[in-house]
Enzyme design. Structure first.
Site, PDB file in Angstrom:
ATOM      1  N   GLY A 213     -13.322  14.359 -45.587  1.00 10.51           N
ATOM      2  CA  GLY A 213     -14.279  13.374 -45.114  1.00 10.51           C
ATOM      3  C   GLY A 213     -13.899  12.878 -43.734  1.00 10.51           C
ATOM      4  O   GLY A 213     -12.757  13.048 -43.307  1.00 10.51           O
ATOM      5  N   PRO A 214     -14.853  12.240 -43.061  1.00  8.35           N
ATOM      6  CA  PRO A 214     -14.578  11.744 -41.708  1.00  8.35           C
ATOM      7  C   PRO A 214     -13.470  10.687 -41.724  1.00  8.35           C
ATOM      8  O   PRO A 214     -13.192  10.109 -42.781  1.00  8.35           O
ATOM      9  CB  PRO A 214     -15.902  11.121 -41.270  1.00  8.35           C
ATOM     10  CG  PRO A 214     -16.893  11.450 -42.312  1.00  8.35           C
ATOM     11  CD  PRO A 214     -16.189  11.925 -43.529  1.00  8.35           C
ATOM     12  N   GLY A 216     -11.447   7.363 -41.684  1.00  8.84           N
ATOM     13  CA  GLY A 216     -11.760   5.980 -42.020  1.00  8.84           C
ATOM     14  C   GLY A 216     -12.638   5.787 -43.229  1.00  8.84           C
ATOM     15  O   GLY A 216     -13.049   4.673 -43.528  1.00  8.84           O
ATOM     16  N   LYS A 219      -9.886   8.053 -47.491  1.00  9.25           N
ATOM     17  CA  LYS A 219      -9.209   9.154 -48.183  1.00  9.25           C
ATOM     18  C   LYS A 219      -7.796   8.743 -48.597  1.00  9.25           C
ATOM     19  O   LYS A 219      -7.393   8.924 -49.742  1.00  9.25           O
ATOM     20  CB  LYS A 219      -9.159  10.396 -47.273  1.00  9.25           C
ATOM     21  CG  LYS A 219     -10.529  10.931 -46.919  1.00  9.25           C
ATOM     22  CD  LYS A 219     -10.450  12.173 -46.086  1.00  9.25           C
ATOM     23  CE  LYS A 219      -9.892  11.929 -44.690  1.00  9.25           C
ATOM     24  NZ  LYS A 219     -10.679  10.982 -43.896  1.00  9.25           N
ATOM     25  N   HIS A 436     -37.033  12.530 -38.873  1.00  7.05           N
ATOM     26  CA  HIS A 436     -36.594  13.929 -38.817  1.00  7.05           C
ATOM     27  C   HIS A 436     -36.303  14.454 -40.227  1.00  7.05           C
ATOM     28  O   HIS A 436     -36.839  15.483 -40.635  1.00  7.05           O
ATOM     29  CB  HIS A 436     -35.344  14.007 -37.925  1.00  7.05           C
ATOM     30  CG  HIS A 436     -34.762  15.370 -37.792  1.00  7.05           C
ATOM     31  ND1 HIS A 436     -34.881  16.105 -36.633  1.00  7.05           N
ATOM     32  CD2 HIS A 436     -34.048  16.128 -38.659  1.00  7.05           C
ATOM     33  CE1 HIS A 436     -34.260  17.265 -36.803  1.00  7.05           C
ATOM     34  NE2 HIS A 436     -33.739  17.299 -38.030  1.00  7.05           N
ATOM     35  N   GLU A 437     -35.520  13.713 -40.956  1.00  4.29           N
ATOM     36  CA  GLU A 437     -35.151  14.182 -42.301  1.00  4.29           C
ATOM     37  C   GLU A 437     -36.350  14.147 -43.244  1.00  4.29           C
ATOM     38  O   GLU A 437     -36.505  15.031 -44.090  1.00  4.29           O
ATOM     39  CB  GLU A 437     -33.997  13.354 -42.875  1.00  4.29           C
ATOM     40  CG  GLU A 437     -32.679  13.456 -42.103  1.00  4.29           C
ATOM     41  CD  GLU A 437     -32.187  14.889 -41.887  1.00  4.29           C
ATOM     42  OE1 GLU A 437     -32.442  15.740 -42.756  1.00  4.29           O
ATOM     43  OE2 GLU A 437     -31.561  15.148 -40.846  1.00  4.29           O
TER      44      GLU A 437
HETATM   45  P1  ADP Z   1      -8.931   7.796 -44.044  1.00  2.00           P
HETATM   46  O1  ADP Z   1      -7.640   8.141 -44.691  1.00  2.00           O
HETATM   47  O2  ADP Z   1     -10.115   8.417 -44.708  1.00  2.00           O
HETATM   48  O3  ADP Z   1      -8.960   8.000 -42.584  1.00  2.00           O
HETATM   49  P2  ADP Z   1      -8.126   5.176 -44.810  1.00  2.00           P
HETATM   50  O4  ADP Z   1      -7.984   5.340 -46.267  1.00  2.00           O
HETATM   51  O5  ADP Z   1      -6.877   5.261 -44.007  1.00  2.00           O
HETATM   52  O6  ADP Z   1      -9.154   6.241 -44.262  1.00  2.00           O
HETATM   53  O7  ADP Z   1      -8.892   3.833 -44.511  1.00  2.00           O
HETATM   54  C1  ADP Z   1      -8.430   2.888 -43.612  1.00  2.00           C
HETATM   55  C2  ADP Z   1      -8.731   1.498 -44.112  1.00  2.00           C
HETATM   56  O8  ADP Z   1     -10.123   1.265 -44.144  1.00  2.00           O
HETATM   57  C3  ADP Z   1      -8.260   1.290 -45.518  1.00  2.00           C
HETATM   58  O9  ADP Z   1      -6.959   0.827 -45.541  1.00  2.00           O
HETATM   59  C4  ADP Z   1      -9.229   0.242 -46.041  1.00  2.00           C
HETATM   60  O10 ADP Z   1      -8.817  -1.044 -45.685  1.00  2.00           O
HETATM   61  C5  ADP Z   1     -10.497   0.548 -45.293  1.00  2.00           C
HETATM   62  N1  ADP Z   1     -11.375   1.395 -46.097  1.00  2.00           N
HETATM   63  C6  ADP Z   1     -11.739   2.665 -45.816  1.00  2.00           C
HETATM   64  N2  ADP Z   1     -12.566   3.148 -46.747  1.00  2.00           N
HETATM   65  C7  ADP Z   1     -12.731   2.188 -47.660  1.00  2.00           C
HETATM   66  C8  ADP Z   1     -13.483   2.095 -48.885  1.00  2.00           C
HETATM   67  N3  ADP Z   1     -14.231   3.109 -49.326  1.00  2.00           N
HETATM   68  N4  ADP Z   1     -13.423   0.938 -49.580  1.00  2.00           N
HETATM   69  C9  ADP Z   1     -12.674  -0.085 -49.133  1.00  2.00           C
HETATM   70  N5  ADP Z   1     -11.948  -0.060 -48.004  1.00  2.00           N
HETATM   71  C10 ADP Z   1     -11.967   1.054 -47.254  1.00  2.00           C
HETATM   72 ZN    ZN Z   2     -32.694  18.728 -38.982  1.00  5.65          ZN
END
Ligand code: ADP
Ligand code: ZN
Ligand code: MG
Length: 622
Positions: A213-214, A216, A219, A436-437
């Site tokens: 996944g993207p 933030g 994950k 578009h979608e």
């Molecule tokens: P990734 O690993 O996908 O880049 P992170 O797990 O490191 O993302 O997310 C960074 C922070 O953003 C987490 O510590 C949390 O505070 C917040 N966050 C991200 N996604 C969520 C979510 N689905 N629910 C609650 N908080 C989230």
């Molecule tokens: Zn399209």
């Protein structure tokens, strides 16, 4: 990336090893010279005679004699003393004769211990250097940041840097808006809670789960939550930490990591940013990154080598799955994939609620409205938003966070105050994307022969702003011409809707156009679907031996044919475009309804689409 941290990292290793040597040396010397009690020659001989010595060490020195150390048999108190005497070279033969008469005593002769001038300088300076070393270490700990490469890191030289944690605070309640991803992980949690229950009948649990996944989207958080929910040890290591060091260190860390995890099973090994080590091998022609390769190989060896039934699950996260080495994705490795998408409106509101739990919100704070106004935001952005708002409120010496603080924070992040390059959508872009979608969806529904729509969303993913997903009722291995003639208008549907509604077109259709063009090209050149050109193959593409992608084959047809091919391709696309436009123009009201539903909910299931369409009378365009 510059080299700097690496170099100073290397330097600090050398320093550390040097220190270790010096200190060790100093200790060894001390323990040999300090602890024995010095006695005189006669007394020493008496002790030899009385059979008190068990062993004797004869250390030649440069002072014209030998240092003799005798170790006693343990006395009644259990203490063992050693005695020390200096015997000069002239007296040594006679002394040796006495010793030889006592066969019970073990004799250990040692050669001259040479102390080079360099060593003696180092030994003299050791306390000073040690002091400096400790000082640097503490400076780094305090964030002083001496030498970017990490003197701190060398304390763990060769050891896994994995942070182990048990009894975490993170649970599924902390991760919001990604319910589907969570559902897919429930099985893992149950397995970790009671591995035996699952393997009782000989079943084999998956070893590796890849979170995709993207940045933030949560994950890392999700992986922690799995460990938290199952209550097992969690070993995490970031892919970039593997590769920062000497050759061979990455591989030894992998070994270490697995060893630790096995000792603490059931457990989770989490490799964050696995693309840093799991990139395709041999991407660089002529000498790749050998360190990365070694680490990757070691990882695969470890993964293949352990028995998953002891209750270890390896999780990894990436935002660039396409760069991963295929070998990593093979069965028995990371064969389970869990997508962690950007959250939709509802998801964003839930995430906001999670992070607002510990923040005093004012009565008027409207998280629903904030969620609506932040399409494209990921969890990390939303957390950031609340944080900004809290800071603003504190600055104004308020007791609570008001709605205007939230709005201000939101604007600040949308305007680019955020460091993270998030796919933040402006309302205008969101609107265009919705039409578009909706266009794709309507054409897919109304041009017979298309696969059913199972999902449509305007949440950005990867390179594209939205997505209309159709799912064939059965797997297709073969395309018919009539299927392709229905598929092409559906691909054009997005662009057509934009033109129809806004009298303007955007770059959002880039991917559609690319795919449609490729299809049309294949229809004409490979699949013999053009009446004018007939079932002939024009221009055989070859797979490049090393690079693994296609390179255009030589043109084995005339210029005139080339022109006809182009005309045929264009004709196919034009026809599809006309068809899509006709369908959309005839059902403009449904297009509007779908688009506004999308604007509101951002994601619609196939069923929700059907329910909207059902409310209208469908005009069949021809
Ligand atoms: P990734 O690993 O996908 O880049 P992170 O797990 O490191 O993302 O997310 C960074 C922070 O953003 C987490 O510590 C949390 O505070 C917040 N966050 C991200 N996604 C969520 C979510 N689905 N629910 C609650 N908080 C989230
Ligand atoms: Zn399209
Ligand atoms: Mg992460």
């Amino acid at each position: 990336m510059n080299d700097q941290p690496k170099k100073s990292g290397l330097l600090s290793y050398i320093l550390f090893i040097l220190f270790a040597l010096i200190i060790w040396n100093a200790f060894v010397q001390q323990s040999q010279t300090d602890s024995p009690i010095s006695i005189d020659y006669n007394e020493f001989l008496r002790t030899v005679e009385s059979d008190k010595f068990q062993s004797i060490v004869i250390q030649s020195t440069e002072k014209g004699g030998s240092e003799i150390t005798g170790c006693c048999v343990k006395d009644k108190d259990g203490k063992d003393a050693s005695y020390n005497v200096f015997v000069n070279n002239a007296a040594l033969p006679a002394f040796m004769d006495i010793l030889r008469a006592k066969p019970k005593i073990k004799i250990f002769p040692r050669p001259i211990r040479e102390t080079s001038w360099l060593m003696s300088i180092l030994i003299n300076w050791a306390p000073m250097l040690l002091f400096i070393f400790i000082w640097i270490f503490f400076m780094r700990k305090m964030g002083g940041g001496v030498s970017a490469g990490g003197i701190g890191g060398i304390m763990n030289f060769g050891k896994s840097k994995a942070k182990m944690s048990v009894g975490h605070q993170v649970t599924f309640a902390d991760v919001a808006g990604v319910d589907e991803s969570k559902e897919e992980l429930v099985e893992m949690i149950n397995f970790l809670k009671d591995p035996k229950k699952f393997t009782r009948l000989g079943g084999r649990m998956p070893k590796g789960v890849l979170l995709i996944g993207p940045p933030g989207t949560g994950k890392t958080l999700l992986a922690r939550a799995v460990a938290g929910e199952a209550g097992v040890a969690f070993f995490s290591l970031s892919g970039s930490e593997f590769v920062e060091m000497f050759v061979g260190v990455g591989a030894s860390r992998v070994r270490d990591l697995f060893e630790n995890a096995k000792k603490n099973a059931p457990s989770i090994i989490f490799i964050d940013e696995i693309d840093a080590i799991g990139g395709k091998r041999g991407m660089i022609i002529g000498g790749g990154h050998t360190e990365q390769e070694q680490t990757l190989n070691q990882l695969m060896v470890e993964m293949d080598g352990f028995d998953p039934n002891v209750g270890i699950i390896i999780m990894a996260a990436t935002n660039r799955p396409e760069t991963l080495d295929f070998a990593l994705l093979r069965p028995g490795r990371f064969d389970r994939h869990v997508v962690v998408p950007r959250p939709d409106v509802k998801g964003r509101e839930e995430i906001l609620k999670v992070h607002a739990r510990k923040k005093p919100l004012a009565e008027n704070a409207n998280l629903t409205a904030i969620a609506k106004g932040t399409p494209g935001f990921v969890g990390a952005d939303l957390e950031n938003l609340l944080n900004e708002a809290a800071l603003k409120a504190a600055q104004k010496e308020q007791e609570t966070i008001t709605n205007s603080d939230l709005e201000e924070a939101k604007d600040k992040i949308i305007m680019g105050g955020a460091e993270r390059k998030s796919m933040v959508m402006s309302p205008a872009v969101k609107k265009v994307t919705a039409y578009h979608e909706a266009g794709h969806t309507l054409v897919a529904k109304f041009v017979p022969g298309n696969d059913p729509v199972h999902k449509v969303t305007i949440i950005p993913r990867g390179m594209s702003l939205g997505l209309t997903g159709t799912l064939p009722e059965e797997e297709r291995h073969n395309y018919t011409k009539s299927y392709l003639e229905a598929l092409l208008p559906m691909m054009m549907g997005g662009r057509c809707a934009e033109e129809l509604v806004f009298k303007d077109i955007s770059t959002g259709a880039r991917n559609d156009i690319e795919r449609a063009t490729e299809l049309a090209s294949n229809m004409v050149k490979k699949w013999g679907m053009s009446e004018k050109l007939g079932p002939l193959n024009y221009g055989k593409d070859r797979e490049h031996e090393y690079l693994g992608f296609q390179i255009q084959g030589a043109q084995d047809y005339s210029e005139k044919t080339a022109q006809t091919i182009d005309e045929e391709k264009k004709q196919i696309i034009d026809k599809a475009y006309r068809k899509a436009t006709d369908v959309l123009a005839a059902n403009r009201n449904i297009l509007e309804a779908l688009a506004s539903a999308l604007l509101e909910k951002e994601t619609l299931t196939g069923e929700e689409v059907n329910n909207i369409v059902k409310q209208f009378k469908i005009s069949q365009a021809n």
